[in-house]
Each structure stands twice: as C-alpha cells, then as structure tokens.
Design a protein around this motif. Structure first.
Motif, PDB file in Angstrom:
ATOM      1  N   UNK B 115      -5.716  49.638  28.910  1.00 17.74           N
ATOM      2  CA  UNK B 115      -5.123  49.156  27.654  1.00 17.74           C
ATOM      3  C   UNK B 115      -3.899  49.992  27.274  1.00 17.74           C
ATOM      4  N   UNK B 116      -3.914  51.265  27.679  1.00 16.72           N
ATOM      5  CA  UNK B 116      -2.763  52.123  27.386  1.00 16.72           C
ATOM      6  C   UNK B 116      -1.687  52.033  28.466  1.00 16.72           C
ATOM      7  N   UNK B 117      -1.870  51.111  29.419  1.00 20.44           N
ATOM      8  CA  UNK B 117      -0.832  50.886  30.407  1.00 20.44           C
ATOM      9  C   UNK B 117      -0.927  51.765  31.632  1.00 20.44           C
ATOM     10  N   UNK B 118      -2.017  52.530  31.776  1.00 22.30           N
ATOM     11  CA  UNK B 118      -2.180  53.349  32.975  1.00 22.30           C
ATOM     12  C   UNK B 118      -2.815  52.503  34.076  1.00 22.30           C
ATOM     13  N   UNK B 119      -2.530  52.849  35.318  1.00 26.03           N
ATOM     14  CA  UNK B 119      -3.163  52.103  36.407  1.00 26.03           C
ATOM     15  C   UNK B 119      -3.111  52.915  37.693  1.00 26.03           C
ATOM     16  N   UNK B 120      -3.811  52.410  38.696  1.00 24.50           N
ATOM     17  CA  UNK B 120      -3.762  52.993  40.039  1.00 24.50           C
ATOM     18  C   UNK B 120      -4.167  54.453  40.092  1.00 24.50           C
ATOM     19  N   UNK B 121      -3.448  55.191  40.935  1.00 23.76           N
ATOM     20  CA  UNK B 121      -3.769  56.600  41.153  1.00 23.76           C
ATOM     21  C   UNK B 121      -3.597  57.439  39.900  1.00 23.76           C
ATOM     22  N   UNK B 127      -8.589  60.025  34.706  1.00 25.09           N
ATOM     23  CA  UNK B 127     -10.027  59.906  34.453  1.00 25.09           C
ATOM     24  C   UNK B 127     -10.756  61.138  35.003  1.00 25.09           C
ATOM     25  N   UNK B 128     -10.411  61.538  36.238  1.00 26.65           N
ATOM     26  CA  UNK B 128     -11.054  62.728  36.834  1.00 26.65           C
ATOM     27  C   UNK B 128     -10.799  63.964  35.979  1.00 26.65           C
ATOM     28  N   UNK B 129      -9.563  64.083  35.535  1.00 19.43           N
ATOM     29  CA  UNK B 129      -9.170  65.244  34.717  1.00 19.43           C
ATOM     30  C   UNK B 129      -9.985  65.286  33.410  1.00 19.43           C
TER      31      UNK B 129
END
Lengths: 267, 324
Positions: B115-121, B127-129
């Motif tokens: 929703x915030x426009x993030x994608x892919x790697x 997310x990992x962070x």
C-alpha cells in the motif's frame, strides 16, 4: 493498481484460511436445494406445466432453465456483494486508520475485494452449473457464450457500484446482518430470480430495475433461453453500466462520510 | 517539524442510525491547541482520559479534519495536502488492533508495504529488517491469531515503521505489555528518534516511560496545552508538598516532639511501625530532609535510611485530576 492487487491477494489468503470449503459448500448447497425445491414444486404441484401468462412474459416454457439461470445470477450477485461487510470488519479490527494512513481509498479497497469476489464467483458458478445440469432438467443447449460473457462482465461495474452503496450503509448502521439479509432477500425477490418480474406490482418492478441483479438475470436469460448474443444484449449492458455509475457515485458519497464518522468514533 | 496552531475539534454525540440520527450538544475535544513537534526528538503529550490527546494525534495524522485552526507537517497542510502528508507519518496505538489476525506477520507487513508503494526485493528487505528490529523473525510465518499480546504489539510497531515515517504517533504503545517487551519498545523508540531522526509524539499513562523517553512534554487539559517543558521543568513548577521518609531503629521516645519543635511550622509528621524500626514521614512545602536527619541524629537514634521523595509527573496528573 498496486493497492487493488495487494487487496485481491490479501482477500485470497484470508478466504483460503477462514472459509475454505464450508463457505463454498454453503453457497453450493443453498443454490442446489433451491433448485431442487423448484423442481419438486414444478413437477408435483404444477404437473410440469407453466401458465400461458408465464410463456408470454418470458418467451419460454422451460421453467427449470429459467430457474437455474436465475439462481446462477443470484449466486454471482451474492458472492460479489459479500464483501460489503469488509469495511465494517476493518473498522472493528482497528485496521481502518492504518489503511487510511497508507493512502487506501474506499474505491480501491472495494475494487480489490470485488475483484477477488468475481474470481471466486466464476469458479463457484461453474461448479454449481456443473452440479445442477445433469439432474435438474435445465438445459443450456441454446445458450450463446458471448451473451453469457457480456452479462457477467457488464454485471461487474453494476454490482461493484451497488456493493459500495451497501458497504457505506453497513458502516453507517454498524450492523452487517441487517443490511445483508434485508438487501439480499429483497434483491432476490425484486430481480425475479424464481419468477418473472412482470408478476410483481408495477412500483416494485420499477424498484427492481434499479437493481443490477435484475438486469443481469434478464441478460443471462436472454443469452441462455433465447440465444441472444453480445450485440443483442448491448443496450442492457449499457443500462447496467449506468446503474453501476449511479450506485457507485452514491456509494462513494455514503462510504466517505461513513468512514469519516468511523474514524472519529474512537477519538 | 509538525506545527499546530489554534487547532479546534468538537464532536456531537449521536444516537440512532440512518434517518433516526439525533445529535447531542457539541462537546469540545480540542480547543485552540498549539503544538510543535521537532524531528529527532520525542514529544510527550500528557493528559487525563478525554483530555484530547488522541483527537489531537488523529488530526495531525490526517485521520480527522479540524473544525478550525491549522496544522502542518514539514510545511504541508494536514487537510489540503493530506495525501502528501500521509507517507510522512504513521501511527501506532496500544492494544492488539490494526493487524490482520488470519495473516502471518510477514503477510501483514507485505500488504501494508504494498500500500505504501514498496515491492520486490526492497519490500522483502524492509520486512526482514523490521522483523529483526521487533524480534519476530522466528515467528514471521505464523498467523497473528496465534501470537501473544506482546508479539502482536511488536508487530504493530513494525507495521507502523514500514514506510520509514518521518513522524510517528505512539498512542499508549506499551499498554498492557510485559516489562521486558515494554523496555525493548522504549529502546526502539529512543533509537528511532536519536539515530534515525524520527519525530515522535508519545502519549502514555506510564509516567516513568514519559519521563524516560520524552525530550519535551506538553500537558493537555480539556483540549488545551496547559503546561510545557522538560520533565524536570514541569516537576520544578509543581506546587506539591515534598516528602521525606526516615527509617530509624526502635521507637525512640520524644523524637517526634523534638522534630515538631525543631522543624518549621506546617510540617506534617506521621509515624508507622516497620519490621526494622519506625518509619517517619514528613510532608512540608520545602525539603526538610537534612534538618530532620540532624534532629534524629542529635537524639541519638540510629538512621537506617533517609530519602527525599521528588515530585513526579504523576503528581502533575493528580493535580490535573483534582482541578477537573
């Protein structure tokens, strides 16, 4: 577009975990039992005959196909409108502020939910039709595929607009069951799922024509019972689009106010 | 910088639904509030329940429109430029809400990241962070409905940080959490402000937390800022009695009378038996610890412990409660 697709995917995860077979089975059995009841009545009470008035109104004496098409259209509408509860659920789960902060609009949210519902409905309809055709006495022998496809495609904007309006109402009254049961039952009655709408009093017929389901039922029956193709059904498709635009505009207005009020509630 | 000038918001109680809605008299929630929130610092918003803290936060976060007044985030108006303000802010409320219980932690963060426009790697890395930050990596694939309250709250923190907000609103973030989890969240909050330059607005009923974290505190009462300053400044401005506690061995005869005659008038003295002796409590407008210990020593009593209890932010809240 990203928000719509993400919501589609989120819906698929939630449905796969929450509802899975029981949810699907309930819809399937509901449609098949209604069809069975219709067949029993048709055979035992009416002796497998329809009245001349019915034939005049519908142009067919094939009541079981008439009924099955009505039920398929109703299942399609029910599944598409099932997501009217989603905004209220977001409010109750406390995710509404987070969605708003993330830039999610009511229209995008509804599109994502309805997009998944449309895919779900498509699979469901194939299975219901496949399960019903062998024993119900209904036949799709005269059906025109392009007409059927147009009915479902044109039904999308019509039902999407209506779902936005109902979503707003559900959030306003904060009670999905009242709106759903009232709207869905009334819709099935006014749209002529099991009988021709011409049997209804004229004011109710007019009300019925404000509902997208009435037009979807009409288009599907035209395609299945009379072999009407997409070109022949285009006027109805445009009417359906118009209804969707009107309902959608009204729905966005109601939904925006309802969301604004919902966000203020916890303040 | 977040700047609010003359913010006002009233609500009308509503009864009924649809056509039967009735509106009650307007109730003022925020009344001409002025507030500055700098980047890289934690600003506390203190007040009793219903003082207007959450309404203020919601207006600053674009979730509610003010009736009047103006608020801006880095120069962007929260009403006119709401769509441009939203990516700069985020909000984390206490409790276990704002999450999808049937999704896993990773899926929740994926959804909000999208929703915030993030994608892919980039999204996977973020997310990992975040899972690492809130110590949920091992449970990232479990559904949130199986999480404990503390785990859900930690995931909420991660959700609130997914867009790397420049300003973060924390509304009772450690409500109901275990001490270790609350401590970890406080450490994360400090880190966000000091190391990442995030401007944080914190509301909490835990005065120790407010004192520990906040660089600046604004006290809100009936929708208005009534006091401002650092925790030390606010406490120094309190008109409360200073409390001294002295634990002495035994029950020395005549000690209380000696204290009454030696200390200034107006000092209230109470005694209570303690398993190791007698606990003497002295309440006075000024600190009398030194004088009282001298009197006790002169009477030959053995002092086991003497302490001067500083006024706290809790006293400030009690004063507000007493005046409302």
């Amino acid at each position: 577009m990203r928000a719509i697709l993400a919501t589609w995917r989120r819906e698929s995860w939630i449905h796969a975990r929450s509802y899975r077979l029981s949810f699907f089975g309930a819809a399937l059995l509901s449609a098949l039992f209604t069809l069975l009841a219709g067949r029993v009545l048709y055979r035992t009470v009416f002796g497998g005959q329809v009245t001349p008035a019915f034939i005049e109104m519908t142009g067919t004496r094939d009541y079981m196909t008439f009924l099955l098409v009505g039920l398929l259209a109703n299942s399609y509408a029910f599944r598409m409108l099932y997501c009217v509860r989603n905004v209220l659920e977001e409010h109750e789960m406390g995710t509404l502020p987070a969605l708003r902060l993330a830039g999610m609009t009511s229209a995008r949210f509804q599109l994502g939910c309805a997009g998944f519902a449309a895919c779900y409905a498509l699979v469901e309809l194939f299975i219901i039709a496949g399960a019903a055709l062998p024993w119900s006495g209904a036949s799709f022998g005269m059906a025109d595929a392009s007409g059927i496809a147009l009915a479902f495609v044109a039904g999308l904007p019509g039902l999407l607009g209506f779902s936005m309006l109902l979503s707003g109402l559900v959030l306003v009254v904060r009670n999905r069951l009242v709106v759903e049961s009232f709207a869905f039952t009334l819709m099935a009655l006014l749209a002529g799922v099991a009988f021709p709408v011409s049997y209804l009093p004229v004011p109710l017929q007019a009300l019925g024509h404000a509902l997208p389901l009435t037009w979807i039922v009409g288009m599907l029956r035209g395609a299945v019972l009379h072999g009407a193709d997409a070109r022949a059904l285009m006027p109805e498709a445009l009417a359906l689009l118009g209804i969707g635009i009107v309902h959608g505009a009204l729905g966005i207005f109601v939904l925006r106010r309802a969301v604004r009020d919902a966000l203020a509630v916890a303040a | 910088m977040i700047r609010a000038e003359g913010l006002c918001k009233s609500f009308r109680a509503r009864t009924g639904r649809l056509l039967w809605v009735r509106h009650g008299a307007p109730k003022v929630a925020v009344d001409g509030l002025d507030l500055d929130v700098p980047e890289g610092a934690v600003t506390g918003l203190l007040g009793l329940n219903g003082a207007g803290k959450s309404t203020t936060i919601k207006m600053l976060a674009t979730l509610l429109e003010p009736d009047s007044g103006r608020a801006s985030v880095d120069g962007l108006d929260v009403v006119r430029d709401a769509a441009r303000v939203r990516p700069l802010v985020n909000m984390i409320a206490g409790g276990e809400r704002s999450l999808y219980l049937r999704l896993t932690a990773r899926e929740n963060l994926w959804y909000f990241g999208q929703l915030y426009g993030l994608s892919g790697g980039a999204l996977d890395d973020r997310i990992d962070e975040l899972l690492e930050l809130v110590d949920l990596r091992a449970a990232a694939g479990d559904r949130v409905e199986t999480y404990s309250k503390g785990m859900r709250q930690r995931l909420q923190i991660a959700r609130g940080l997914v867009n790397r907000p420049r300003y973060l609103f924390l509304d009772e973030p450690t409500l109901g959490l275990d001490v270790p989890v609350a401590r970890r969240l406080r450490a994360v909050t400090r880190q966000l402000a000091r190391e990442q330059g995030c401007g944080i607005v914190l509301t909490s009923h835990d005065m120790a937390e407010v004192e520990e974290l906040c660089d600046h505190i604004s006290v809100i009462d009936r929708g208005r800022i009534v006091r401002e300053g650092t925790a030390a400044q606010l406490k120094a401005g309190l008109v409360v009695e200073r409390l001294t506690r002295i634990l002495v061995t035994g029950n020395p005869e005549g000690l209380i009378d000696a204290l009454r005659s030696s200390l200034p008038p107006g000092v209230r003295i109470e005694t209570a038996p303690d398993e190791r002796g007698t606990l003497i409590s002295l309440a006075a407008p000024d600190d009398v610890t030194g004088a009282a210990v001298a009197v006790v020593a002169a009477r030959g009593a053995h002092v086991l412990r003497a302490e001067s209890v500083e006024p706290s932010l809790a006293d400030l809240m009690l004063q507000l409660g007493g005046s409302s």
